[in-house]
Design a protein around this motif. Structure first.
Motif, PDB file in Angstrom:
ATOM      1  N   GLY A   1       0.803  -1.225   0.000  1.00  0.00           N
ATOM      2  CA  GLY A   1       0.000   0.000   0.000  1.00  0.00           C
ATOM      3  C   GLY A   1       0.830   1.266   0.000  1.00  0.00           C
ATOM      4  N   ASN A   2       0.455   2.222   0.860  1.00  0.00           N
ATOM      5  CA  ASN A   2       1.142   3.514   0.892  1.00  0.00           C
ATOM      6  C   ASN A   2       1.326   3.967   2.352  1.00  0.00           C
ATOM      7  N   ASP A   3       1.828   5.193   2.536  1.00  0.00           N
ATOM      8  CA  ASP A   3       2.085   5.622   3.919  1.00  0.00           C
ATOM      9  C   ASP A   3       1.006   6.577   4.457  1.00  0.00           C
ATOM     10  N   ASP A   4      -0.176   6.553   3.838  1.00  0.00           N
ATOM     11  CA  ASP A   4      -1.246   7.444   4.300  1.00  0.00           C
ATOM     12  C   ASP A   4      -1.672   7.173   5.752  1.00  0.00           C
ATOM     13  N   VAL A   5      -1.620   5.908   6.155  1.00  0.00           N
ATOM     14  CA  VAL A   5      -1.994   5.590   7.538  1.00  0.00           C
ATOM     15  C   VAL A   5      -1.024   6.273   8.508  1.00  0.00           C
ATOM     16  N   GLU A   6       0.266   6.207   8.185  1.00  0.00           N
ATOM     17  CA  GLU A   6       1.263   6.835   9.060  1.00  0.00           C
ATOM     18  C   GLU A   6       1.100   8.349   9.112  1.00  0.00           C
ATOM     19  N   VAL A   7       0.812   8.938   7.932  1.00  0.00           N
ATOM     20  CA  VAL A   7       0.595  10.387   7.871  1.00  0.00           C
ATOM     21  C   VAL A   7      -0.605  10.763   8.736  1.00  0.00           C
ATOM     22  N   TYR A   8      -1.683   9.986   8.606  1.00  0.00           N
ATOM     23  CA  TYR A   8      -2.893  10.232   9.398  1.00  0.00           C
ATOM     24  C   TYR A   8      -2.593  10.152  10.896  1.00  0.00           C
ATOM     25  N   CYS A   9      -1.858   9.100  11.302  1.00  0.00           N
ATOM     26  CA  CYS A   9      -1.560   8.925  12.727  1.00  0.00           C
ATOM     27  C   CYS A   9      -0.720  10.096  13.258  1.00  0.00           C
ATOM     28  N   ARG A  10       0.224  10.562  12.420  1.00  0.00           N
ATOM     29  CA  ARG A  10       1.057  11.698  12.832  1.00  0.00           C
ATOM     30  C   ARG A  10       0.199  12.943  13.024  1.00  0.00           C
ATOM     31  N   GLN A  11      -0.654  13.190  12.014  1.00  0.00           N
ATOM     32  CA  GLN A  11      -1.520  14.380  12.086  1.00  0.00           C
ATOM     33  C   GLN A  11      -2.428  14.339  13.315  1.00  0.00           C
ATOM     34  N   GLN A  12      -2.942  13.161  13.612  1.00  0.00           N
ATOM     35  CA  GLN A  12      -3.899  13.018  14.703  1.00  0.00           C
ATOM     36  C   GLN A  12      -3.207  12.739  16.040  1.00  0.00           C
ATOM     37  N   GLN A  13      -1.890  12.696  16.021  1.00  0.00           N
ATOM     38  CA  GLN A  13      -1.094  12.402  17.215  1.00  0.00           C
ATOM     39  C   GLN A  13      -1.509  11.095  17.878  1.00  0.00           C
ATOM     40  N   ILE A  14      -1.674  10.078  17.031  1.00  0.00           N
ATOM     41  CA  ILE A  14      -1.984   8.740  17.529  1.00  0.00           C
ATOM     42  C   ILE A  14      -0.689   7.931  17.473  1.00  0.00           C
ATOM     43  N   PRO A  15      -0.292   7.334  18.597  1.00  0.00           N
ATOM     44  CA  PRO A  15       0.969   6.581  18.571  1.00  0.00           C
ATOM     45  C   PRO A  15       0.871   5.335  17.688  1.00  0.00           C
ATOM     46  N   VAL A  16       1.897   5.143  16.858  1.00  0.00           N
ATOM     47  CA  VAL A  16       2.014   3.883  16.114  1.00  0.00           C
ATOM     48  C   VAL A  16       2.873   2.956  16.969  1.00  0.00           C
ATOM     49  N   LEU A  17       2.243   1.920  17.511  1.00  0.00           N
ATOM     50  CA  LEU A  17       2.910   1.066  18.491  1.00  0.00           C
ATOM     51  C   LEU A  17       3.890   0.104  17.841  1.00  0.00           C
ATOM     52  N   ALA A  18       3.534  -0.343  16.634  1.00  0.00           N
ATOM     53  CA  ALA A  18       4.422  -1.282  15.939  1.00  0.00           C
ATOM     54  C   ALA A  18       4.030  -1.361  14.473  1.00  0.00           C
ATOM     55  N   LYS A  19       5.026  -1.734  13.664  1.00  0.00           N
ATOM     56  CA  LYS A  19       4.763  -2.026  12.258  1.00  0.00           C
ATOM     57  C   LYS A  19       5.182  -3.466  12.041  1.00  0.00           C
ATOM     58  N   ILE A  20       4.226  -4.291  11.673  1.00  0.00           N
ATOM     59  CA  ILE A  20       4.531  -5.714  11.451  1.00  0.00           C
ATOM     60  C   ILE A  20       4.658  -5.914   9.942  1.00  0.00           C
ATOM     61  N   PRO A  21       5.807  -6.410   9.498  1.00  0.00           N
ATOM     62  CA  PRO A  21       6.034  -6.459   8.052  1.00  0.00           C
ATOM     63  C   PRO A  21       5.117  -7.449   7.338  1.00  0.00           C
ATOM     64  N   PHE A  22       4.847  -7.160   6.064  1.00  0.00           N
ATOM     65  CA  PHE A  22       4.116  -8.083   5.208  1.00  0.00           C
ATOM     66  C   PHE A  22       5.067  -9.229   4.908  1.00  0.00           C
ATOM     67  N   SER A  23       4.831 -10.379   5.561  1.00  0.00           N
ATOM     68  CA  SER A  23       5.837 -11.428   5.507  1.00  0.00           C
ATOM     69  C   SER A  23       5.181 -12.764   5.193  1.00  0.00           C
ATOM     70  N   ARG A  24       5.761 -13.452   4.227  1.00  0.00           N
ATOM     71  CA  ARG A  24       5.247 -14.768   3.849  1.00  0.00           C
ATOM     72  C   ARG A  24       5.360 -15.746   5.020  1.00  0.00           C
ATOM     73  N   GLN A  25       6.459 -15.607   5.762  1.00  0.00           N
ATOM     74  CA  GLN A  25       6.682 -16.530   6.884  1.00  0.00           C
ATOM     75  C   GLN A  25       5.571 -16.411   7.935  1.00  0.00           C
ATOM     76  N   ILE A  26       5.210 -15.151   8.283  1.00  0.00           N
ATOM     77  CA  ILE A  26       4.138 -14.958   9.271  1.00  0.00           C
ATOM     78  C   ILE A  26       2.829 -15.530   8.723  1.00  0.00           C
ATOM     79  N   ALA A  27       2.556 -15.261   7.446  1.00  0.00           N
ATOM     80  CA  ALA A  27       1.311 -15.743   6.836  1.00  0.00           C
ATOM     81  C   ALA A  27       1.240 -17.265   6.855  1.00  0.00           C
TER      82      ALA A  27
END
Lengths: 113, 291
Positions: free
Chosen positions: B232-258
């Protein structure tokens, strides 16, 4: 005979509302005096659930002999209408009330039994 | 001063399929390594946490709600019941009173206001609560019967059961239903912090905004976990920054996890980066909620 329709408007040329529970209007045609009346059903818009039973009750109170509608009542409304001696014809989707009435008269609409 | 109140964490999302179950089960299992932990699956319409939780099924209890039964012999057909039912679950068809139990919210209005007591309330099974124990992790699954429409009464009963019988679990994690409607509002009730799991897509962002607005109305502190990071894109991160919502973690799109997830495994045990992300999430919440 009194014929009820689920209707999206308030004239003979209005299209049948395909929805039963959430129909905009209920049209009631009295064949004896050829009068066509409309009952507003928009109050169910605010109900998240139970539109089918609410409309079933409203139609019951009008005491029609026949109901003509589009998609047909859902399971719950059908259960409710089992207690009513009213014949239900459906699949009048995309027809005007006038067309639906003629199709019913000609025996072209299927009946829910 | 010692705080004896349990820490209650809700995992919600707005959009479905973003990874609530993955985050809930892995977070609970990881946290249980350092102390007794309770995981509650409140996604009552399609609970699936049990697939990831090993251990014995120790108990299943039937859950009931109260609904009216029509007593034809007492009824005078006055019509009060159908007028007071806001949910059109009780309707009058001539001389017949029809009760639709799936539509009934169990509010007692028809029963209490009936002048001749013709609508006594009776218990009606709406679901089950099952319990599994796996070492330090105790797991409760709340499951609605097939065909039931009302999720809220069962969610409330599950919360009440937790408060009554599981108060000694200092950490309680609640996996919530998707969406922003009544079941979610019921599920996050009385929780101290809401983790919103999202994905970096336009759909994820749209539903995240709805979820954030809902949680703000409810006065809940929130933090965002971006799952499948990298698509996707980084719009979620931009939104969280604007709204001052903490991003607790970014979990990568990973075949292994899936792959681990689709095999019903707890992925943190194999994926070190996931384990540290979950640690990070838990520490943040612990530091924010507990003064």
């Amino acid at each position: 005979m009194k014929i009820a329709f689920t209707s999206s408007g308030k004239t003979w040329d209005s299209i049948i509302d395909p929805r039963f529970g959430r129909t905009e209007y209920i049209a009631l045609y009295n064949e004896e005096n050829e009068e066509l009346n409309f009952v507003d059903n928009t109050s169910v818009k605010n109900d998240a659930h139970g539109a089918g039973t609410a409309t079933a009750q409203k139609i019951f109170e009008l005491k029609p002999d026949v109901l003509i509608t589009g998609n047909g009542p859902g399971e719950t409304a059908t259960t409710a209408l089992k207690h009513v001696k009213m014949k239900i014809y459906f699949k009048a989707n995309d027809m005007t009330l006038k067309q639906a009435y003629e199709e019913y008269k000609n025996g072209n609409l299927p009946e829910i039994k | 001063m010692i705080d004896h109140r349990p820490l209650k964490i809700a995992v919600a999302s707005g959009k479905g399929g973003t990874g609530k179950t993955m985050v809930s089960t892995n977070l609970a299992a990881l946290r249980s390594q350092s102390g007794s932990t309770l995981l509650v699956d409140l996604d009552v319409e399609e609970p699936n946490d049990f697939l990831f939780i090993p251990g014995e099924l120790v108990h299943v209890s039937d859950q009931f709600k109260m609904i009216p039964d029509w007593d034809q012999n007492r009824c005078t057909l006055c019509g009060i019941c159908s007028k007071v039912c806001k949910y059109h679950a009780v309707i009058q068809l001539g001389t017949y009173i029809a009760v639709f139990k799936e539509l009934c919210h169990g509010c007692y209005a028809c029963s209490e206001l009936c002048p001749v007591e013709a609508l006594p309330m009776h218990p009606y099974k709406m679901g089950t609560i099952s319990k599994k124990i796996s070492q330090n992790l105790t797991f409760l699954e709340s499951r609605l019967e097939i065909g039931e429409e009302q999720a809220v009464p069962l969610i409330h009963q599950t919360h009440n059961l937790v408060d009554k019988n599981y108060a000694d679990f200092k950490v309680q994690i609640f996996d919530c239903p998707p969406g922003t409607s009544c079941p979610v509002v019921a599920a996050v009730k009385d929780t101290d912090f809401v983790i919103l799991v999202t994905e970096p897509t336009p759909f994820g962002l749209n539903d995240l905004k709805l979820a954030v607005e809902t949680m703000r109305k409810l006065g809940k502190p929130v933090g965002v976990v971006i799952n499948r990071h990298g698509i996707g894109n980084d719009d979620v991160e931009v939104y969280c920054r604007q709204q001052q919502i903490p991003v607790l973690a970014k979990i990568p799109f990973s075949r292994q996890i899936a792959e681990l997830y689709s095999n019903g495994s707890l992925a943190y045990q194999e994926v070190g980066s996931l384990e540290s992300s979950l640690q990070q999430i838990f520490s943040y919440i612990q530091n924010t909620v507990k003064p």
